[in-house]
Design an enzyme around this catalytic site. Structure first.
Site, PDB file in Angstrom:
ATOM      1  CG  HIS A  82      -1.739   1.259   1.319  1.00 53.84           C
ATOM      2  ND1 HIS A  82      -2.905   1.396   0.623  1.00 53.84           N
ATOM      3  CD2 HIS A  82      -1.542   2.441   1.958  1.00 53.84           C
ATOM      4  CE1 HIS A  82      -3.424   2.596   0.843  1.00 53.84           C
ATOM      5  NE2 HIS A  82      -2.607   3.255   1.651  1.00 53.84           N
ATOM      6  CG  ASP A 161     -12.073   4.220   5.612  1.00 51.68           C
ATOM      7  OD1 ASP A 161     -11.608   5.043   6.412  1.00 51.68           O
ATOM      8  OD2 ASP A 161     -11.770   4.196   4.409  1.00 51.68           O
ATOM      9  NE  ARG A 168     -10.504  11.035   9.158  1.00 45.67           N
ATOM     10  CZ  ARG A 168      -9.590  10.268   8.531  1.00 45.67           C
ATOM     11  NH1 ARG A 168      -9.940   9.113   8.000  1.00 45.67           N
ATOM     12  NH2 ARG A 168      -8.340  10.662   8.434  1.00 45.67           N
ATOM     13  CB  SER A 183      -8.747   5.629   7.412  1.00 43.54           C
ATOM     14  OG  SER A 183      -9.031   5.716   6.055  1.00 43.54           O
ATOM     15  CE  LYS A 187      -9.071   2.798   3.133  1.00 38.27           C
ATOM     16  NZ  LYS A 187      -9.203   4.196   2.826  1.00 38.27           N
TER      17      LYS A 187
END
Ligand code: URA
Length: 433
Positions: A82, A161, A168, A183, A187
């Site tokens: 990621h 999320d 947010r 967050s 995922k």
């Protein structure tokens, strides 16, 4: 339980229990807790922080708010990757087939995202016919048959999320390390891998502008992952100038193809090898990072990585002839080199401005339903450390609209700083957690 009491408790910096956190996340996702109470709660978190236990429980509650992929039916360790996002970041397009060509299965969910360019999924859709909304059977079959599948995140991956992030974004509560870490990790955990390599970008073009906050975020995400029983490593990488040369969807795909053929820019390849060797190490394909790097380099020089890329594009119904002939991708109507008035060494290139210029050209989305232009963007011809004369172009802009081109040109010119002093190229790997 009452939401009002839980907001009060968080405001006073008292630790919330797992049951209380689940009540908040599930209640908000179902619509039982209104936006105004959730916004107050998120602001309380923004100012008082969260304990390690709270962060883990929040992440797990968000993970469990939707589908959690079970990759266990596929043999071997599954390693995900990621990136926290940056300008010119095309690493997944290269890394997924590269690592798969080394025999490590890649089953990856990727995003579209808001920002300067599209996300990995948008970029892959540059190949005509390429499917990113893969039915579950096809996703698993492709990993089994071809060792690789990259799909768009399903709507039901961590829906809590999605809803919390939207709130947010509208309430100035994005910039909280516990909220960002939970967050991202919710995922990643929902996507089901056994191990995760995180690329946390640091610098002007990144979410985290300085090494201290990037290290704090990386530490938080690694802690969450480990507490959730996963192996996680985070690499802190440079984002004070665009990564590689291309910024813009098709332009980045072309650079990824060239890189898989052994012609990648040095800075991009350094990051790719750093991440890829850690993926191979966590996946137990190699015993050291050095061995991993050698394996990746061999996969490129032997042509295996490029062959795997074509196989991957075909397996997802894309036209892989574009990989052989990237010159056939559509090109923007206006292509122009950009020059500076100065002569000297480039000491800084504000990545954020370069990214914003691509957004002005239409290459990224401001709102989630915006349509992006895959052809526009820029290709850097000079990077930090380069010496330039007045007649040296610093980058090439690709546009489809004259007015937007002029606006983007002014912005990219203002991104450069030139000095008389010799400046070394930027270091790419800034740390590891
Ligand atoms: N990316 C995410 O997925 N979540 C955040 O909170 C910030 C960046």
């Amino acid at each position: 339980m009452r939401m009002l009491d839980l907001i009060e408790k968080k405001k006073e910096k008292r630790e919330l229990s797992n049951e209380e956190i689940k009540f908040i996340v599930n209640g908000f996702t179902k619509g039982d807790i209104p936006d105004y109470q959730m916004a107050a709660f998120l602001m309380a978190v923004r100012f008082t922080g969260m304990t390690e236990n709270e962060i883990l429980n929040l992440t797990l509650a968000m993970r469990d708010s939707g589908d959690v992929l079970d990759l266990s039916r596929m043999v071997g360790l599954k390693v995900d990757k990621h990136s926290s996002g940056g300008v010119g970041d095309k690493t997944t397009i290269l890394l997924a087939p590269l690592v798969a060509s080394c025999g490590m299965p890649v089953a990856k969910m990727s995003g579209r995202g808001l920002g300067h360019t599209g996300g990995t999924i948008d970029k892959l859709e540059s190949f005509p016919g390429f499917m990113t909304a893969l039915p579950e059977d096809m996703f698993f079959d492709n990993v089994e048959k071809h060792g690789i599948a990259v799909a768009g995140q399903t709507a039901n991956l961590a829906p809590a999320d999605k809803k919390m992030y939207a709130l947010r974004d509208a309430t100035a509560t994005v910039d909280s390390i516990p909220l960002i870490a939970s967050s991202i990790m919710s995922k990643k955990l929902a996507a089901g891998a056994d191990a995760i390599v995180l690329d946390v970008k640091v610098g002007d073009g990144a979410f985290m502008k300085d090494l201290k906050s990037a290290t704090d975020l990386a530490t938080e995400m690694v802690t969450i992952g480990r507490n959730a029983g996963k192996q996680v490593t985070a690499v802190l990488t440079q984002m004070d100038q665009p990564l590689g040369n291309a910024v813009g969807n098709i332009l980045e795909v072309k650079e990824a193809i060239a890189s898989l053929k052994g012609k990648g820019p040095d800075d991009l390849m350094e990051v790719v090898f750093a991440l890829g060797s850690r993926m191979l190490l966590l996946g137990k394909k190699v015993n050291s990072l050095k061995e991993g790097e050698e394996m990746l380099k061999d996969a490129i020089s032997s042509g295996r990585a490029f062959d795997k890329f074509k196989e991957f594009v075909e397996a997802q119904k894309g036209d892989s002839s574009y990989a052989e002939h990237p010159e056939n991708f559509p090109e923007a109507a206006i292509v122009e080199d950009v020059y500076l008035e100065d002569e000297g060494y480039i000491s800084a290139i504000k990545a954020e401005k370069i990214g914003h210029a691509c957004m002005v050209l239409g290459g990224g989305r401001a709102e989630k339903d915006d349509v992006i232009d895959l052809t526009v963007g820029c290709v850097m011809k000079k990077k930090v450390g380069s010496f330039i004369k007045k007649d040296d172009a610093v980058l090439t802009l690709y546009a489809n609209d004259r007015e937007k081109m002029e606006q983007a040109k002014a912005e990219v010119i203002s991104a450069f700083t030139v000095t008389d002093e010799v400046k070394k190229p930027l270091e790419m790997i800034l740390g590891e957690v």
